[in-house]
Design an enzyme around this catalytic site. Structure first.
Site, PDB file in Angstrom:
ATOM      1  CB  SER A   3     -15.367  -7.617  26.406  1.00 56.33           C
ATOM      2  OG  SER A   3     -14.176  -7.937  27.100  1.00 56.33           O
ATOM      3  CE  LYS A  12     -12.676 -11.261  24.803  1.00 54.60           C
ATOM      4  NZ  LYS A  12     -13.592 -10.098  24.790  1.00 54.60           N
TER       5      LYS A  12
END
Length: 259
Positions: A77, A122
């Site tokens: 990701s 993230k």
């Protein structure tokens, strides 16, 4: 004569002068500083080597708990920068002394409740008060009215987002996205969930500062310049409040007309 002289010298040395301080033979004998450590090494199997290893493990445990902690990247990701299997070193003190995450930081947080069980990594796109919109006419994300060029770290071929959104980040939370937008479950996927996809600051474990493994991929994770031109939330607050005021005024006029 020689024997008498030697006897006189011996008697003189046995009686200290007034300036000398004789030692007290009855006083307690001081224990060596290393005596306690010596007892430990005698008691612990393996001796000194075992004690040194235990002290090293304790030191590493304290550092990992309060200062730096390694994390392994479990998914793609955050590609292209962070690959599956990379180990990153997370600075757990980065935000502990009145510091707050900034746009562009790569953070590790506890996703239990909002994102799911486990820790996530993230990139911070919006901080408390920010107005984050997808997308402008060129397909770029806008933060507080400023379009952000993410091409330097976005995964090749990915668009900034295929999911449109228009959010204001609540104070004390973060809006986060993965760099591999097509393969990332992030704030966009939880907009309708409790918490609205935002990450509370209290759930942030720290800032990922280094890739430390593999050695051939080791590098420092710097904050990209793409967010440097984004204005503070106050700069966009006037337009947002104006829009809200206009909507409220329009609703009030409709109510008057209905009455």
């Amino acid at each position: 004569m020689d024997i008498e002289t030697q006897h006189t010298e011996r008697d003189r040395s046995s009686h200290p002068s007034d300036s000398e301080q004789p030692s007290d033979p009855k006083g307690p004998e001081g224990r060596s500083r290393s005596a306690f450590a010596g007892r430990i090494t005698d008691w612990v199997p393996g001796g000194r080597i075992t004690v040194v290893l235990l002290a090293l493990l304790l030191f590493l445990l304290l550092v990992s708990t309060f200062v730096l902690q390694p994390f392994q990247i479990p998914s793609g990701s955050m590609e292209r920068g962070l690959r599956i299997g990379d180990r990153v070193l997370v600075n757990k003190l980065a935000y502990r002394f009145d510091g707050r995450p900034r746009r562009g930081d790569v953070v590790v947080f506890d996703g239990t409740g909002g994102f799911g069980h486990g820790d996530y990594i993230k990139r911070v796109v919006g901080v408390g008060g920010d107005h984050v919109v997808c997308c402008d006419k060129e397909g770029r994300i806008r933060v507080n009215g400023q379009s952000v060029d993410e091409s330097a770290f976005l995964y090749p071929g990915d668009r900034p987002s295929t999911v449109p959104f228009d959010v204001v980040v609540p104070d004390g939370t973060l809006f986060v996205l993965g760099d591999h937008r097509a393969d990332s479950s992030d704030s966009r996927d939880h907009l309708g969930s409790p918490g609205g996809g935002m990450v509370p600051l209290d759930d942030v474990i720290g800032r990922a500062d280094w890739i430390v493994w593999p050695f051939g991929h080791a590098t420092r994770l710097d904050r990209p310049d793409a967010y440097a031109r984004v204005p503070d939330a106050e700069a966009d607050a006037g337009a947002a409040s104006g829009a809200v005021s206009g909507a409220e005024a329009g609703a009030a006029r409709r109510e008057d007309a209905d009455g």
